[in-house]
Design a protein around this motif. Structure first.
Motif, PDB file in Angstrom:
ATOM      1  N   ALA A 299       0.826  -1.206   0.000  1.00 52.45           N
ATOM      2  CA  ALA A 299       0.000   0.000   0.000  1.00 52.45           C
ATOM      3  C   ALA A 299       0.860   1.256   0.000  1.00 52.45           C
ATOM      4  N   ARG A 300       1.941   1.222   0.742  1.00 47.01           N
ATOM      5  CA  ARG A 300       2.830   2.386   0.791  1.00 47.01           C
ATOM      6  C   ARG A 300       3.442   2.675  -0.578  1.00 47.01           C
ATOM      7  N   ARG A 301       3.794   1.622  -1.321  1.00 46.62           N
ATOM      8  CA  ARG A 301       4.356   1.836  -2.662  1.00 46.62           C
ATOM      9  C   ARG A 301       3.306   2.419  -3.615  1.00 46.62           C
ATOM     10  N   TYR A 302       2.070   1.922  -3.506  1.00 48.49           N
ATOM     11  CA  TYR A 302       0.991   2.503  -4.315  1.00 48.49           C
ATOM     12  C   TYR A 302       0.820   3.980  -3.997  1.00 48.49           C
ATOM     13  N   GLU A 304       2.963   6.115  -2.651  1.00 47.59           N
ATOM     14  CA  GLU A 304       4.114   6.904  -3.081  1.00 47.59           C
ATOM     15  C   GLU A 304       4.068   7.180  -4.583  1.00 47.59           C
ATOM     16  N   ALA A 305       3.484   6.233  -5.333  1.00 46.07           N
ATOM     17  CA  ALA A 305       3.377   6.404  -6.785  1.00 46.07           C
ATOM     18  C   ALA A 305       2.146   7.216  -7.168  1.00 46.07           C
ATOM     19  N   GLY A 306       1.300   7.531  -6.195  1.00 50.11           N
ATOM     20  CA  GLY A 306       0.092   8.298  -6.469  1.00 50.11           C
ATOM     21  C   GLY A 306      -1.017   7.484  -7.095  1.00 50.11           C
ATOM     22  N   ASP A 307      -0.951   6.175  -6.999  1.00 49.08           N
ATOM     23  CA  ASP A 307      -1.968   5.301  -7.579  1.00 49.08           C
ATOM     24  C   ASP A 307      -2.946   4.836  -6.497  1.00 49.08           C
ATOM     25  N   PRO A 308      -4.189   4.524  -6.900  1.00 48.73           N
ATOM     26  CA  PRO A 308      -5.157   4.013  -5.924  1.00 48.73           C
ATOM     27  C   PRO A 308      -4.744   2.628  -5.416  1.00 48.73           C
ATOM     28  N   VAL A 309      -4.961   2.393  -4.144  1.00 44.71           N
ATOM     29  CA  VAL A 309      -4.600   1.108  -3.541  1.00 44.71           C
ATOM     30  C   VAL A 309      -5.754   0.125  -3.738  1.00 44.71           C
ATOM     31  N   PRO A 310      -5.498  -1.057  -4.324  1.00 43.99           N
ATOM     32  CA  PRO A 310      -6.567  -2.052  -4.498  1.00 43.99           C
ATOM     33  C   PRO A 310      -7.224  -2.401  -3.166  1.00 43.99           C
ATOM     34  N   HIS A 311      -8.525  -2.702  -3.232  1.00 42.06           N
ATOM     35  CA  HIS A 311      -9.295  -2.933  -2.008  1.00 42.06           C
ATOM     36  C   HIS A 311      -8.726  -4.081  -1.184  1.00 42.06           C
ATOM     37  N   GLU A 312      -8.324  -5.182  -1.851  1.00 42.52           N
ATOM     38  CA  GLU A 312      -7.843  -6.341  -1.114  1.00 42.52           C
ATOM     39  C   GLU A 312      -6.536  -6.058  -0.376  1.00 42.52           C
TER      40      GLU A 312
END
Length: 375
Positions: A299-302, A304-312
């Motif tokens: 989640a932290r990598r998502y 940092e990249a500004g992308d939405p974090v998948p629900h799972e």
């Protein structure tokens, strides 16, 4: 090549012949093909019935759903609800009056078909997902039909003579079951860490050797091994007959010494009558903890990249960021949790939080089709 292969991998010839006969019967017999479909249906209904019969543990998960997958792959399991008439202390320090189960060993090859039904039922109940279920069936089918099998590549290619070394190093029997408890209590020597099924002789040998090589009940000596490892090697060297004799001698020693005799101490019965195992609770804790830590990092990598974090990933990461869960996990990692009861409380905290979060964020359900029929 047959004699060479059979010399390196014991019983591989029997595996070739058995697989050939199963595939031939499926090819030539319509009755055999209908029977395999019936086995799939039985596996589905048996899983649904067990979910209906099983009670929930303290963390909100069914006792039945805590039974390891490798048990379902090799056995037909039937829950006996409320069959434990006394409180049973598990390896994590908790005491539960819990369901027990009866299991019947299934023949190689034909065990795959009820397992398919079992996985389909778990999909229907939301306990598993499509990718996991497909992988489970593929692994079991390979191990059941291949004359040279194992839980992974290293176990598959290892010759029989070296199997005990590899199995103890990876803590996996050929069935996938652990040889000794997967996670040891911090500060406790291996000689004092074992399952309830370890024989009295192996416990005595392990503890004496640990002491003779400079150890104690609190520190490891030069040679410090689990009693389960000693039983495993002895069983490999002496075969089924040796294991039976050793288990019988252990039963006699317990009886003469006025020790408490558990079903796990009785030869043959120990393979069919299985109470909840203490290491299930701690094993689930460590597996879930790694899963939550990995989700937190993903989640932290998502983010940092500004992308939405998948629900799972999101709900697992949010659970790990819960201060109480993370604090207790960190205390366990550092070995600062002292008493076994305190460790059990830490296990229960994360397991209960995980089950509740899973029920909110996935289709997980403890209900079966029989619950609907009962209503």
């Amino acid at each position: 090549m047959g004699s060479i292969i059979n010399a390196a991998y014991t019983f591989s010839n029997a595996g070739f012949q058995g697989t050939h006969m199963i595939l031939k019967s499926l090819k030539d017999s319509a009755y055999a093909r209908r029977a395999t479909l019936g086995l799939v249906a039985i596996g589905f209904l048996l899983d649904q019935a067990n979910a209906y019969l099983s009670d929930e543990d303290e963390d909100g998960q069914l006792f039945y759903d805590k039974i390891p997958d490798w048990t379902h792959g090799m056995n037909a399991v039937l829950m006996l609800p409320g069959s434990s008439d006394r409180e049973r202390a598990d390896g994590a320090g908790l005491a539960n009056s819990a369901d027990t189960s009866v299991r019947l060993f299934l023949p190689y090859g034909y065990n795959v078909f009820p397992y398919i039904g079992n996985r389909l039922s778990r999909l229907e109940r939301g306990v598993s997902n499509e990718r996991t279920a497909l992988g489970d069936v593929a692994v079991l089918a390979f191990n059941s039909f291949s004359p040279i099998s194992g839980q992974d590549l290293i176990h598959t290619i290892t010759p029989t003579i070296a199997s005990p070394i590899v199995e103890m190093a990876t803590n996996k029997r050929f069935t996938g079951a652990p040889i000794y408890p997967r996670y040891r209590q911090p500060g406790l020597p291996d000689a004092y860490y074992h399952t309830s099924g370890a024989t009295q002789a192996s416990r005595l040998i392990a503890q004496r050797v640990n002491m003779w090589t400079g150890g104690s009940y609190a520190e490891s000596g030069l040679v410090d091994v689990s009693p389960n490892s000693i039983d495993h090697v002895a069983g490999f060297l002496t075969g089924g007959a040796g294991r039976f004799i050793g288990q019988s001698a252990n039963l006699i020693a317990l009886t003469l010494g006025e020790g408490e005799v558990d079903p796990q101490d009785v030869p043959l019965l120990r393979d069919m009558y299985v109470p909840p195992q203490g290491w299930w609770t701690s094993s689930l804790y460590w597996d879930r903890r790694r899963e939550l830590e990995a989700a937190h990092n993903q989640a932290r990598r998502y983010e940092e990249a500004g992308d939405p974090v998948p629900h799972e990933i999101r709900w697992r990461a949010d659970l790990w960021r819960n201060s109480d869960v993370r604090l207790e996990a960190e205390r366990l990692r550092r070995g600062t949790v002292g008493r076994r009861q305190d460790q059990a409380s830490a296990y229960l905290l994360l397991n209960r939080a995980y089950v509740r979060a899973m029920m909110r964020n996935t289709p997980y359900s403890s209900e079966s089709i029989f619950d609907g029929l009962a209503r």
